[in-house]
Design a protein around this motif. Structure first.
Motif, short mmCIF file in Angstrom:
data_model
loop_
_atom_site.label_atom_id
_atom_site.label_comp_id
_atom_site.label_asym_id
_atom_site.label_seq_id
_atom_site.Cartn_x
_atom_site.Cartn_y
_atom_site.Cartn_z
N ILE A 191 0.73 -1.03 -0.03
CA ILE A 191 -0.16 -0.09 0.08
C ILE A 191 0.75 1.41 0.21
CG2 ILE A 191 -1.62 1.31 1.51
CD1 ILE A 191 -2.76 -1.27 2.05
N ALA A 192 1.97 1.26 0.89
CA ALA A 192 2.87 2.40 0.91
C ALA A 192 3.61 2.47 -0.53
CB ALA A 192 3.90 2.20 1.76
N ALA A 193 3.66 1.71 -1.32
CA ALA A 193 4.25 1.79 -2.70
C ALA A 193 3.00 2.14 -3.66
CB ALA A 193 5.22 0.50 -3.18
N ALA A 194 1.85 1.83 -3.36
CA ALA A 194 0.64 1.95 -4.31
C ALA A 194 0.46 3.47 -4.91
CB ALA A 194 -0.36 1.35 -3.97
N HIS A 195 0.09 3.51 -5.97
CA HIS A 195 -0.60 4.90 -6.26
C HIS A 195 -2.12 4.87 -5.83
CE1 HIS A 195 2.94 6.00 -8.50
NE2 HIS A 195 2.93 5.04 -9.16
N ARG A 196 -2.91 3.92 -6.02
CA ARG A 196 -4.06 3.95 -5.74
C ARG A 196 -4.66 2.54 -5.14
NH1 ARG A 196 -7.16 7.48 -9.67
NH2 ARG A 196 -8.81 6.18 -9.27
N VAL A 197 -5.34 2.63 -3.95
CA VAL A 197 -5.71 1.74 -3.38
C VAL A 197 -7.50 1.76 -3.42
CG1 VAL A 197 -5.77 0.30 -0.93
CG2 VAL A 197 -4.09 1.45 -1.68
N LEU A 198 -8.14 0.38 -3.70
CA LEU A 198 -9.50 0.34 -3.60
C LEU A 198 -9.98 -0.78 -2.44
CD1 LEU A 198 -12.19 0.70 -4.87
CD2 LEU A 198 -11.61 -0.97 -6.38
N VAL A 199 -11.04 -0.31 -1.66
CA VAL A 199 -11.56 -1.34 -0.66
C VAL A 199 -12.96 -1.32 -1.25
CG1 VAL A 199 -12.59 -1.41 1.66
CG2 VAL A 199 -10.27 -0.08 1.25
N LEU A 200 -13.06 -2.80 -1.40
CA LEU A 200 -14.52 -3.31 -1.85
C LEU A 200 -15.11 -3.93 -0.66
CD1 LEU A 200 -13.67 -5.11 -5.28
CD2 LEU A 200 -15.22 -2.88 -5.10
N SER A 201 -16.31 -3.11 -0.08
CA SER A 201 -16.71 -3.94 1.21
C SER A 201 -18.25 -4.43 0.74
CB SER A 201 -16.78 -2.72 2.21
OG SER A 201 -17.57 -1.71 1.85
N GLY A 202 -18.65 -5.31 1.54
CA GLY A 202 -19.99 -5.93 1.79
C GLY A 202 -20.14 -5.87 3.04
#
Ligand code: APR
Length: 260
Positions: free
Chosen positions: A15-26
């Motif tokens: 995550i620290a190296a990511a440009h974009r993170v997505l959380v998909l929740s249910g």
């Protein structure tokens, strides 16, 4: 690698190296806030109530007071619930990485925990609108101690229509703009956290696979995984309220170390 902190450390580095993170929740994302999931054994909503009798346009046409009464019971439950440490962890991580939330949930717990970029694929419980002219409507005063199946006449709209919950019922289409945003997020994220969904309902369930084919590292956070091992890169067999705060703490620690 089933040690919570080892998983959190490795994922935080991504995550620290990511440009974009997505959380998909249910629904599992809200379970530890006391809101029942849909398919969770005999206490799941669909084990206790018939979705065809409550969550379809046909049910609304046949018995709007029963449907409205049930959603008013669900609204009271959400109003009584509080976001948990997992919701707050997602909001906290969003100040350190670009994190978007796409949820199948109709509650407002992500927003109440501080998340701002939240896409509701299945609508929003409190986005009340007229079933004829679509005009937005305000929330009536809360009902106290009403039973889940206690009928209540839905408020009338000035146009003569009836006020309904802003949720997507079985057989209805997802909001187009929400789906487009969800697909855009899935297709452009480096890391995707799939939290608390059985992966049974399309098209939401297709998003992790879409993200993975676009190159994302996909992690499922769920005590009982809903996706096959070949659909995700990692199953983190844990609950939302335990795993996500551990992840946020590991991310904090790594960013603090990196900044010296
Ligand atoms: N933390 C993480 N996951 C959890 C937790 C928890 N504390 N508790 C339960 N779960 C998981 C369960 O293992 C299950 O995989 O959450 C999932 C809940 O699955 P469902 O009840 O099927 O809910 P969801 O996947 O969100 O349903 C999708 O179906 O009924 C429709 O429109 C409704 O949006 C809903 C859609």
């Amino acid at each position: 690698m089933h040690d919570r902190s080892a998983i959190a450390t490795a994922l935080a580095a991504r995550i620290a190296a990511a440009h974009r993170v997505l959380v998909l929740s249910g629904a599992g994302m809200s379970a530890e806030s006391g809101i029942a999931t849909f398919r969770g054994g005999d206490h799941g909503l669909w084990a206790r109530f018939d979705p065809q009798a409550l969550a379809t346009p046909e049910a609304w046409r046949a018995d709007a007071p029963l449907v409205w009464g049930w959603y008013r019971w669900r609204m009271a439950g959400v109003r009584d619930a509080q976001p948990h440490a997992g919701h707050r962890a997602i909001a906290a991580m969003a100040s350190r990485a670009e994190i978007a939330v796409v949820t199948q949930n109709v509650d407002d717990l992500h927003e109440r925990a501080g998340s701002v970029d939240v896409v509701h694929l299945h609508g929003e419980l409190f986005a009340l609108r007229c079933d004829r002219c679509d005009m937005r409507a305000g929330e009536p005063p809360p009902r106290v101690d009403a039973a889940a199946t206690e009928r209540e006449t839905p408020p009338a709209c000035v146009c003569g229509g009836r006020v309904r919950p802003g949720v997507v019922w079985f057989g209805e289409s997802l909001p187009e703009a929400a789906w487009r945003r969800a697909v855009a997020h899935a297709g452009s994220s480096d890391v995707v956290l799939v939290v608390g969904t059985s992966g049974l309902v399309q098209p939401a369930a297709s998003l992790p696979g879409l993200a993975r084919r676009a190159g994302a590292f996909v992690v499922e956070i769920n005590p009982q995984p809903g996706f096959r091992a070949d659909e995700v890169d990692l199953h983190w067999r844990d609950t939302a309220a335990h795993a996500l705060p551990e992840l946020a703490a590991a991310l904090d620690a790594q960013l603090a170390e990196a900044s010296g």
